[in-house]
Design a protein around this motif. Structure first.
Motif, PDB file in Angstrom:
ATOM      1  N   GLY A  35     -21.426 -46.989  21.687  1.00 35.55           N
ATOM      2  CA  GLY A  35     -21.727 -47.485  23.029  1.00 35.55           C
ATOM      3  C   GLY A  35     -21.573 -48.986  23.142  1.00 35.55           C
ATOM      4  N   GLU A  36     -21.170 -49.419  24.330  1.00 37.38           N
ATOM      5  CA  GLU A  36     -21.095 -50.853  24.636  1.00 37.38           C
ATOM      6  C   GLU A  36     -21.665 -51.042  26.036  1.00 37.38           C
ATOM      7  OE1 GLU A  36     -17.100 -52.622  22.676  1.00 37.38           O
ATOM      8  OE2 GLU A  36     -16.815 -50.838  23.902  1.00 37.38           O
ATOM      9  N   THR A  45     -22.846 -42.905  30.749  1.00 43.84           N
ATOM     10  CA  THR A  45     -22.373 -44.258  30.461  1.00 43.84           C
ATOM     11  C   THR A  45     -22.291 -45.130  31.717  1.00 43.84           C
ATOM     12  OG1 THR A  45     -20.118 -43.396  30.516  1.00 43.84           O
ATOM     13  CG2 THR A  45     -21.154 -43.643  28.346  1.00 43.84           C
ATOM     14  N   CYS A  76     -19.372 -49.169  28.879  1.00 38.00           N
ATOM     15  CA  CYS A  76     -18.739 -48.646  27.674  1.00 38.00           C
ATOM     16  C   CYS A  76     -17.221 -48.726  27.736  1.00 38.00           C
ATOM     17  CB  CYS A  76     -19.153 -47.184  27.473  1.00 38.00           C
ATOM     18  SG  CYS A  76     -20.837 -47.016  26.853  1.00 38.00           S
ATOM     19  N   ALA A  81     -16.283 -44.330  24.011  1.00 39.34           N
ATOM     20  CA  ALA A  81     -17.665 -43.931  24.332  1.00 39.34           C
ATOM     21  C   ALA A  81     -17.735 -43.299  25.720  1.00 39.34           C
ATOM     22  CB  ALA A  81     -18.597 -45.133  24.247  1.00 39.34           C
TER      23      ALA A  81
END
Ligand SMILES: Nc1ncnc2c1ncn2[C@@H]1O[C@H](COP(=O)(O)OP(=O)(O)OP(=O)(O)O)[C@@H](O)[C@H]1O
Ligand SMILES: [Mg+2]
Length: 377
Positions: A308-309, A332, A136, A140
């Motif tokens: 989110g990533e 995360t 993230c 995030a």
């Protein structure tokens, strides 16, 4: 296909209470990154915050935990020349040979947990260095770490959360009695008291009566200046692994759910790390097909609500009485040992550990490419 091997730095340790946990996750990631595509470089962050170039051969021989040799060369990371890869420099003397002559690296894989690691600070530093990094981004990460802000965003997205009160240290000092009254009126007993920013259940208490309240709050305030009081849910603990979809127009990928069944009254620090039989892990969780879909939808929605990533592990409560799901929290940078929930749930969903790491590295590079294409400044 790339025409050369990418240099991937496994970054581990960190200035957090979860330093030791990180060394174990990092050993798994280090050893299992695909060597046909990547040259892997171990860099540790010691407990004072120094970045150290750990010896590649020693790391290669260290199966269980990666080494943190405090005498290893200290590093700095700087942005590359316009559009180029970020570069490592040795503070004194020569950079070890495996960094290459320019010290350029392609991707940073943070395998760290907790404060100054998972909370957006490290991610901000990596943004400044213009590095591609796994997981993230700043926002995030920061929100995922702060249980109060995570709850606000989830509530805003219509995702069920456990009712709570949020108390600042000054507010507690001024009127502890009225906070206790408010909690008792709204939630009764037991309640959970927890630092807003924590991890590994440090400072988390199950409070059964008024007589235990103050001590639990004081302990939580020794970890953070902001503390949550939550209604205790008699719940099964269901977790899901989320992975960003390589196609940005598509929702994130969600694994089959797993269940953590602690043998203690709750999933405490002892149950997590000190008692080998502290919890039973079931993958897949034994819940109905309909509940699986419900949990997966909630996990995907949660990841999106927090922007989110890369990846996240979403932890749910399944209320034993009502059958309702709540989102408890989002991690995360979840644990990454070979037996950790995040990679295990993917493995049981058809994405094997090494393949998962490759996907995460590819997602990090794709994000950097798309960010660099944006007009800035
Ligand atoms: N409201 C609640 N009702 C019932 N149990 C709870 C509640 N809040 C926390 N718990 C129990 O305490 C554990 C730790 O709480 P939580 O997950 O919020 O803390 P954490 O320190 O962030 O853990 P992590 O290491 O997963 O980040 C949970 O796994 C659960 O067993
Ligand atoms: Mg938790």
């Amino acid at each position: 296909m790339q025409d050369r091997k990418l240099k991937v730095v496994v970054l581990y340790g960190g200035r957090s209470g979860e330093h030791e946990v990180s060394l174990r996750s990092a050993a798994s990631v280090f050893h299992r990154l695909d060597r046909t595509r990547f040259d892997v470089i171990p860099v540790s962050i010691d407990k004072t915050g120094r970045w150290l170039a750990q010896n590649l051969e020693v790391a290669s021989r260290s199966q269980e935990v990666l080494p943190v040799d405090l005498t290893a060369p200290q590093l700095v990371l700087l942005p590359g020349v316009t559009g180029g890869a970020p570069r490592f420099f040795a503070v004194e003397g020569q950079l070890p040979a495996w960094f290459g002559t320019q010290g350029e690296v392609d991707v940073i894989f943070p395998v760290v947990h907790g404060t100054l690691c998972e909370d957006g600070t490290l991610q901000g530093f990596l943004e400044l260095a213009d590095a591609a990094y796994v997981g993230c981004g700043v926002l995030a990460s920061a929100v995922g770490m702060d249980k109060e802000f995570a709850k606000r965003l989830l509530r805003d997205a219509g995702i069920p959360i456990v009712p709570y009160l949020c108390v600042r240290k000054g507010q507690w000092a001024q009127s502890a009695a009225s906070w206790m009254t408010a909690s008792t009126e709204q939630f009764g007993y037991p309640v959970f008291v927890k630092p807003a920013n924590s991890g590994s259940s440090v400072g988390v208490h199950r409070v059964k009566s008024a007589s235990e309240f103050a001590a639990a709050m004081e302990d939580a305030f020794s970890i953070d200046t902001k503390v949550l009081i939550e209604k205790a849910v008699s719940a099964r603990e269901i977790e899901l692994s989320v992975l960003e979809n390589p196609d940005p127009t598509q929702p994130p990928l969600v694994s089959i759910p797993g269940e953590i069944a602690p043998s203690h009254t709750f999933y405490s620090y002892e149950a997590k790390y000190q008692d080998e039989s502290g919890a039973r892990l079931d993958i897949p969780a034994q819940i109905s097909a309909q509940q699986i879909v419900q949990a997966q939808e909630m996990a995907a929605k949660t990841f999106q609500a927090l922007d989110g990533e890369g990846m996240a592990r979403v932890d749910l409560f399944l209320d034993r009485q009502t059958g309702n799901f709540y989102v408890n929290e989002v991690n995360t940078l979840p644990g990454f040992t070979a037996i950790s929930m995040y990679p295990k749930m993917w493995e049981k969903s058809g994405i094997e550990y090494t393949e998962l790491l490759t996907r995460l590295v590819d997602l990090a590079r794709a994000r950097q490419t798309s960010k660099r294409a944006l007009k800035r400044g």
